[in-house]
Design a protein around this motif. Structure first.
Motif, PDB file in Angstrom:
ATOM      1  N   PHE A 110       0.827  -1.207   0.000  1.00  0.00           N
ATOM      2  CA  PHE A 110       0.000   0.000   0.000  1.00  0.00           C
ATOM      3  C   PHE A 110       0.863   1.259   0.000  1.00  0.00           C
ATOM      4  O   PHE A 110       0.643   2.177  -0.809  1.00  0.00           O
ATOM      5  CB  PHE A 110      -0.940  -0.005   1.206  1.00  0.00           C
ATOM      6  N   LYS A 111       1.848   1.322   0.894  1.00  0.00           N
ATOM      7  CA  LYS A 111       2.673   2.531   0.994  1.00  0.00           C
ATOM      8  C   LYS A 111       3.499   2.756  -0.264  1.00  0.00           C
ATOM      9  O   LYS A 111       3.701   3.904  -0.688  1.00  0.00           O
ATOM     10  CB  LYS A 111       3.599   2.443   2.214  1.00  0.00           C
ATOM     11  N   SER A 112       3.974   1.683  -0.882  1.00  0.00           N
ATOM     12  CA  SER A 112       4.732   1.824  -2.118  1.00  0.00           C
ATOM     13  C   SER A 112       3.870   2.444  -3.215  1.00  0.00           C
ATOM     14  O   SER A 112       4.289   3.382  -3.908  1.00  0.00           O
ATOM     15  CB  SER A 112       5.265   0.458  -2.572  1.00  0.00           C
ATOM     16  N   VAL A 159       5.352   6.329 -14.256  1.00  0.00           N
ATOM     17  CA  VAL A 159       4.332   5.974 -13.279  1.00  0.00           C
ATOM     18  C   VAL A 159       2.958   6.365 -13.812  1.00  0.00           C
ATOM     19  O   VAL A 159       2.750   7.492 -14.265  1.00  0.00           O
ATOM     20  CB  VAL A 159       4.588   6.666 -11.926  1.00  0.00           C
ATOM     21  N   GLU A 160       2.023   5.410 -13.770  1.00  0.00           N
ATOM     22  CA  GLU A 160       0.626   5.684 -14.086  1.00  0.00           C
ATOM     23  C   GLU A 160      -0.107   5.879 -12.762  1.00  0.00           C
ATOM     24  O   GLU A 160      -0.321   4.921 -12.023  1.00  0.00           O
ATOM     25  CB  GLU A 160       0.022   4.529 -14.882  1.00  0.00           C
ATOM     26  N   THR A 161      -0.479   7.104 -12.459  1.00  0.00           N
ATOM     27  CA  THR A 161      -1.095   7.365 -11.166  1.00  0.00           C
ATOM     28  C   THR A 161      -2.396   6.593 -10.981  1.00  0.00           C
ATOM     29  O   THR A 161      -2.724   6.182  -9.864  1.00  0.00           O
ATOM     30  CB  THR A 161      -1.362   8.868 -10.974  1.00  0.00           C
ATOM     31  N   SER A 162      -3.138   6.386 -12.072  1.00  0.00           N
ATOM     32  CA  SER A 162      -4.403   5.646 -11.960  1.00  0.00           C
ATOM     33  C   SER A 162      -4.148   4.200 -11.545  1.00  0.00           C
ATOM     34  O   SER A 162      -4.917   3.624 -10.760  1.00  0.00           O
ATOM     35  CB  SER A 162      -5.170   5.687 -13.281  1.00  0.00           C
ATOM     36  N   THR A 163      -3.055   3.616 -12.038  1.00  0.00           N
ATOM     37  CA  THR A 163      -2.702   2.246 -11.662  1.00  0.00           C
ATOM     38  C   THR A 163      -2.327   2.174 -10.195  1.00  0.00           C
ATOM     39  O   THR A 163      -2.773   1.281  -9.465  1.00  0.00           O
ATOM     40  CB  THR A 163      -1.532   1.738 -12.522  1.00  0.00           C
ATOM     41  N   ILE A 198      -4.188   0.170  -6.998  1.00  0.00           N
ATOM     42  CA  ILE A 198      -3.526  -0.745  -6.053  1.00  0.00           C
ATOM     43  C   ILE A 198      -3.875  -0.341  -4.619  1.00  0.00           C
ATOM     44  O   ILE A 198      -4.214  -1.181  -3.786  1.00  0.00           O
ATOM     45  CB  ILE A 198      -2.007  -0.733  -6.273  1.00  0.00           C
ATOM     46  N   CYS A 199      -3.808   0.947  -4.360  1.00  0.00           N
ATOM     47  CA  CYS A 199      -4.169   1.443  -3.025  1.00  0.00           C
ATOM     48  C   CYS A 199      -5.622   1.123  -2.709  1.00  0.00           C
ATOM     49  O   CYS A 199      -5.953   0.693  -1.589  1.00  0.00           O
ATOM     50  CB  CYS A 199      -3.951   2.945  -2.945  1.00  0.00           C
ATOM     51  N   GLN A 253      -3.289   9.946   4.521  1.00  0.00           N
ATOM     52  CA  GLN A 253      -2.424  10.504   3.486  1.00  0.00           C
ATOM     53  C   GLN A 253      -3.002  10.228   2.095  1.00  0.00           C
ATOM     54  O   GLN A 253      -3.038  11.111   1.235  1.00  0.00           O
ATOM     55  CB  GLN A 253      -1.024   9.910   3.610  1.00  0.00           C
ATOM     56  N   PHE A 254      -3.480   9.015   1.891  1.00  0.00           N
ATOM     57  CA  PHE A 254      -4.083   8.656   0.601  1.00  0.00           C
ATOM     58  C   PHE A 254      -5.326   9.493   0.339  1.00  0.00           C
ATOM     59  O   PHE A 254      -5.512  10.028  -0.752  1.00  0.00           O
ATOM     60  CB  PHE A 254      -4.437   7.164   0.594  1.00  0.00           C
TER      61      PHE A 254
END
Length: 212
Positions: free
Chosen positions: A102-104, A118-122, A126-127, A162-163
C-alpha cells in the motif's frame, strides 16, 4: 547541552511514520522530549543519532530505535492501558501489507513526479484494493482489530489519511463508507488533535518540549 530527563523522540509533525509513533507513545502515557525536525534542514544531533536521517527516531540512553513500528512496540510493551498489542496474528500481516504494497503504491500515486513511468491511476487502484480489504473488515466491526482502536488502526490510519487527501473529493465519492467513517472518526478525535499539536523546529539550545 544537559542530558535529557526523558527519552528523546525526533519527529516531524506531518510524517505518517512519526505520527503513528506519537500515537503509541501517547497511548502508553510515556513522556518524551519531542524534537521537531525540519527535513530540509536536519539538526546535527539528529543525524548523529541516526545517520539515515529519517523520522521518527527514539533515543533512550544508549538505545536508538529507528523504525516507527519498533517505537510503537517499545512504548506499548512498557505500558499498554488500552491493550493495543492484544490483536489477532493476522492483524500483523495487515500492517505489513500497509507498510509495503500500500505505501509503495501510495508514494507513487502522491509523488508521481519523483518516479519514472508511473501511471497514477494504476497506483491509485492498487491502493484502493487494499482499502477494499479494510472495508470488508469494517463492515463487521468498528475498528480493524475489533471493538477498540488498537495498534493495527494506529499503524494504518495515518497512511489512509495521506491517501485520502491526495484527492479528497474523489475519495469521498468512493463506495467505502465504513473506511470513510473510520477515518473521519479518527480525524475528529481528541487522540488525533493531541498527536498533531504544532511545535517549533528544534534547535540544540531550545528549552525541552515534552510529549504528550
Amino acid at each position: 547541552m544537559n542530558k535529557p530527563l526523558y527519552p528523546v523522540l525526533y519527529s516531524f509533525r506531518r510524517c505518517p511514520y512519526a505520527m503513528r509513533a506519537r500515537l503509541a507513545i501517547a497511548s502508553a502515557g510515556i513522556r518524551c522530549e519531542l524534537r521537531e525536525i525540519i527535513l530540509k534542514d536536519k539538526a546535527l544531533e539528529f543525524l548523529s543519532a541516526s545517520p539515515k536521517g529519517t523520522v521518527p527516531v527514539l533515543v533512550n540512553h544508549n538505545l536508538v530505535i529507528e523504525e516507527s513500528i519498533e517505537i510503537m512496540q517499545w512504548a506499548l510493551k512498557q505500558n499498554d492501558p488500552e491493550l493495543w498489542l492484544d490483536i489477532p496474528p493476522e492483524e500483523k500481516l495487515l500492517i505489513d501489507q500497509a507498510d509495503q504494497e500500500f505505501k509503495s503504491a501510495l508514494d507513487r500515486y502522491k509523488y508521481s513526479n519523483r518516479f519514472d513511468k508511473v501511471e497514477t491511476s494504476t497506483e491509485r487502484s492498487i491502493c484502493f484494493s487494499f482499502l477494499e480489504k479494510l472495508e470488508d473488515k469494517l463492515q463487521k466491526q468498528h475498528y480493524l482489530a475489533g471493538s477498540g482502536f488498537k495498534i493495527t488502526d494506529a499503524a494504518i490510519v495515518v497512511f489512509v489519511r495521506q491517501f485520502a487527501f491526495v484527492d479528497k473529493d474523489w475519495f469521498d465519492l468512493q463506495p467505502i463508507p465504513n473506511v470513510q467513517r473510520w477515518l473521519d472518526k479518527f480525524l475528529h478525535s481528541e487522540r488525533f488533535t493531541t498527536m498533531m499539536a504544532k511545535y517549533q523546529k528544534w534547535v540544540s539550545d531550545a528549552l525541552p518540549v515534552y510529549f504528550p
